[in-house]
Design a protein around this motif. Structure first.
Motif, PDB file in Angstrom:
ATOM      1  N   GLU A  42       1.128  15.784   0.660  1.00  0.00           N
ATOM      2  CA  GLU A  42       1.558  15.807   2.056  1.00  0.00           C
ATOM      3  C   GLU A  42       0.586  15.101   2.998  1.00  0.00           C
ATOM      4  O   GLU A  42       0.526  15.392   4.190  1.00  0.00           O
ATOM      5  N   SER A  43      -0.176  14.159   2.481  1.00  0.00           N
ATOM      6  CA  SER A  43      -1.105  13.411   3.318  1.00  0.00           C
ATOM      7  C   SER A  43      -0.340  12.515   4.286  1.00  0.00           C
ATOM      8  O   SER A  43       0.577  11.797   3.879  1.00  0.00           O
ATOM      9  N   PRO A  44      -0.711  12.521   5.562  1.00  0.00           N
ATOM     10  CA  PRO A  44      -0.082  11.614   6.528  1.00  0.00           C
ATOM     11  C   PRO A  44      -0.251  10.150   6.139  1.00  0.00           C
ATOM     12  O   PRO A  44       0.581   9.315   6.472  1.00  0.00           O
ATOM     13  N   ALA A  45      -1.306   9.830   5.414  1.00  0.00           N
ATOM     14  CA  ALA A  45      -1.561   8.444   5.025  1.00  0.00           C
ATOM     15  C   ALA A  45      -0.434   7.880   4.167  1.00  0.00           C
ATOM     16  O   ALA A  45      -0.151   6.684   4.235  1.00  0.00           O
ATOM     17  N   ILE A  46       0.222   8.708   3.385  1.00  0.00           N
ATOM     18  CA  ILE A  46       1.326   8.229   2.546  1.00  0.00           C
ATOM     19  C   ILE A  46       2.456   7.718   3.427  1.00  0.00           C
ATOM     20  O   ILE A  46       2.963   6.617   3.227  1.00  0.00           O
ATOM     21  N   HIS A  47       2.829   8.507   4.421  1.00  0.00           N
ATOM     22  CA  HIS A  47       3.899   8.106   5.347  1.00  0.00           C
ATOM     23  C   HIS A  47       3.498   6.856   6.129  1.00  0.00           C
ATOM     24  O   HIS A  47       4.293   5.920   6.266  1.00  0.00           O
ATOM     25  N   VAL A  48       2.280   6.843   6.639  1.00  0.00           N
ATOM     26  CA  VAL A  48       1.811   5.701   7.424  1.00  0.00           C
ATOM     27  C   VAL A  48       1.822   4.438   6.567  1.00  0.00           C
ATOM     28  O   VAL A  48       2.356   3.395   6.971  1.00  0.00           O
ATOM     29  N   ALA A  49       1.253   4.521   5.373  1.00  0.00           N
ATOM     30  CA  ALA A  49       1.208   3.355   4.489  1.00  0.00           C
ATOM     31  C   ALA A  49       2.609   2.899   4.102  1.00  0.00           C
ATOM     32  O   ALA A  49       2.906   1.699   4.142  1.00  0.00           O
ATOM     33  N   LYS A  50       3.463   3.824   3.747  1.00  0.00           N
ATOM     34  CA  LYS A  50       4.831   3.483   3.332  1.00  0.00           C
ATOM     35  C   LYS A  50       5.570   2.760   4.458  1.00  0.00           C
ATOM     36  O   LYS A  50       6.227   1.742   4.234  1.00  0.00           O
ATOM     37  N   THR A  51       5.471   3.270   5.662  1.00  0.00           N
ATOM     38  CA  THR A  51       6.154   2.650   6.798  1.00  0.00           C
ATOM     39  C   THR A  51       5.612   1.249   7.067  1.00  0.00           C
ATOM     40  O   THR A  51       6.374   0.309   7.287  1.00  0.00           O
ATOM     41  N   LEU A  52       4.289   1.101   7.046  1.00  0.00           N
ATOM     42  CA  LEU A  52       3.697  -0.214   7.280  1.00  0.00           C
ATOM     43  C   LEU A  52       4.077  -1.197   6.177  1.00  0.00           C
ATOM     44  O   LEU A  52       4.354  -2.364   6.453  1.00  0.00           O
ATOM     45  N   LEU A  53       4.124  -0.721   4.938  1.00  0.00           N
ATOM     46  CA  LEU A  53       4.559  -1.580   3.832  1.00  0.00           C
ATOM     47  C   LEU A  53       6.009  -2.012   4.014  1.00  0.00           C
ATOM     48  O   LEU A  53       6.349  -3.175   3.806  1.00  0.00           O
ATOM     49  N   ASP A  54       6.855  -1.067   4.408  1.00  0.00           N
ATOM     50  CA  ASP A  54       8.270  -1.388   4.641  1.00  0.00           C
ATOM     51  C   ASP A  54       8.440  -2.436   5.732  1.00  0.00           C
ATOM     52  O   ASP A  54       9.411  -3.191   5.733  1.00  0.00           O
ATOM     53  N   GLU A  55       7.492  -2.485   6.668  1.00  0.00           N
ATOM     54  CA  GLU A  55       7.538  -3.451   7.769  1.00  0.00           C
ATOM     55  C   GLU A  55       6.848  -4.768   7.424  1.00  0.00           C
ATOM     56  O   GLU A  55       6.740  -5.645   8.267  1.00  0.00           O
ATOM     57  N   GLY A  56       6.322  -4.885   6.202  1.00  0.00           N
ATOM     58  CA  GLY A  56       5.765  -6.155   5.752  1.00  0.00           C
ATOM     59  C   GLY A  56       4.258  -6.305   5.833  1.00  0.00           C
ATOM     60  O   GLY A  56       3.735  -7.405   5.640  1.00  0.00           O
ATOM     61  N   ALA A  57       3.548  -5.221   6.111  1.00  0.00           N
ATOM     62  CA  ALA A  57       2.090  -5.307   6.207  1.00  0.00           C
ATOM     63  C   ALA A  57       1.446  -5.345   4.825  1.00  0.00           C
ATOM     64  O   ALA A  57       2.007  -4.856   3.843  1.00  0.00           O
ATOM     65  N   TYR A  72      -1.992   4.667  -5.845  1.00  0.00           N
ATOM     66  CA  TYR A  72      -0.848   3.884  -6.321  1.00  0.00           C
ATOM     67  C   TYR A  72       0.303   4.793  -6.757  1.00  0.00           C
ATOM     68  O   TYR A  72       1.465   4.487  -6.505  1.00  0.00           O
ATOM     69  N   TYR A  73      -0.016   5.904  -7.372  1.00  0.00           N
ATOM     70  CA  TYR A  73       1.029   6.858  -7.770  1.00  0.00           C
ATOM     71  C   TYR A  73       1.789   7.347  -6.534  1.00  0.00           C
ATOM     72  O   TYR A  73       3.023   7.365  -6.509  1.00  0.00           O
ATOM     73  N   ASP A  74       1.052   7.748  -5.506  1.00  0.00           N
ATOM     74  CA  ASP A  74       1.693   8.273  -4.286  1.00  0.00           C
ATOM     75  C   ASP A  74       2.556   7.226  -3.597  1.00  0.00           C
ATOM     76  O   ASP A  74       3.597   7.562  -3.027  1.00  0.00           O
ATOM     77  N   LEU A  75       2.136   5.974  -3.624  1.00  0.00           N
ATOM     78  CA  LEU A  75       2.876   4.923  -2.921  1.00  0.00           C
ATOM     79  C   LEU A  75       3.998   4.306  -3.748  1.00  0.00           C
ATOM     80  O   LEU A  75       4.868   3.630  -3.199  1.00  0.00           O
ATOM     81  N   THR A  76       3.969   4.525  -5.062  1.00  0.00           N
ATOM     82  CA  THR A  76       5.015   3.941  -5.910  1.00  0.00           C
ATOM     83  C   THR A  76       5.916   4.998  -6.527  1.00  0.00           C
ATOM     84  O   THR A  76       6.760   4.677  -7.365  1.00  0.00           O
ATOM     85  N   HIS A  77       5.746   6.236  -6.120  1.00  0.00           N
ATOM     86  CA  HIS A  77       6.579   7.315  -6.665  1.00  0.00           C
ATOM     87  C   HIS A  77       8.054   6.987  -6.401  1.00  0.00           C
ATOM     88  O   HIS A  77       8.410   6.562  -5.297  1.00  0.00           O
TER      89      HIS A  77
END
Length: 175
Positions: A42-57, A72-77
């Motif tokens: 439930e780390s906020p960083a997962i949501h922040v990173a996922k959203t920024l990745l979805d936007e092309g960062a 990598y596990y958390d971001l590629t789940h």
């Protein structure tokens, strides 16, 4: 950060970077749920990173305790990621904050590690793209000092610029 705050915070990052992060490098400092742990549940960083990745960062991540494999596990789940290959291309994990922030357009503080308070922000600023942004998601940094260096600083909510002086209470109302 609750769900609304995570979304609001990430929207602030995108808006401040001229309404797009596509092709921009963002450094995430901290990936753990809280300091002094490697726990990412439930780390906020997962949501922040996922959203920024979805936007092309492109995202550079530094956390002193979270293992690279866990990030990598958390971001590629499969529950949050349709393309693990693109995440692996867009995310780099670093051994220190200075390497993670080099060449970045923005620094996003996601975990309140004490280490982040004592970083040499003059050094970080010199190595970043300009204008340089700091988004303090944990309200742990000295915002006035960062502005004096040249950073554009944003945070969630409000933080007093200086702590109020303690009040001395007297039983005499005229004092």
């Amino acid at each position: 950060m609750n769900e609304y705050q995570k979304s609001r915070f990430t929207a602030k990052v995108i808006q401040a970077l001229f309404n797009t992060v596509s092709g921009k490098k963002v450094a995430l400092l901290g990936f753990a749920f809280k300091k002094n742990t490697g726990d990412t549940r439930e780390s906020p960083a997962i949501h922040v990173a996922k959203t920024l990745l979805d936007e092309g960062a492109s995202i550079n991540i530094y956390d002193p305790k979270v293992e690279e494999s866990q990030i990598y596990y958390d971001l590629t789940h499969p529950s949050i990621c349709e393309s693990p290959e693109s995440v692996r291309k867009s995310v780099k994990i670093f051994e220190d904050a200075y390497s993670a922030t080099a060449g970045a357009h923005a620094v996003v503080v996601c975990t309140e590690w004490d280490e982040f308070i004592g970083l040499d922000y003059n050094r970080i600023y010199k190595g970043m793209m300009k204008p340089a942004y700091v988004f303090d998601g944990r309200k742990i940094l000295d915002h006035e000092r960062l502005v004096d260096i040249g950073f554009h600083v944003q945070t969630i909510g409000k933080r007093l610029a200086r702590p109020l002086a303690p009040r001395c209470w007297s039983s005499n109302p005229t004092v």
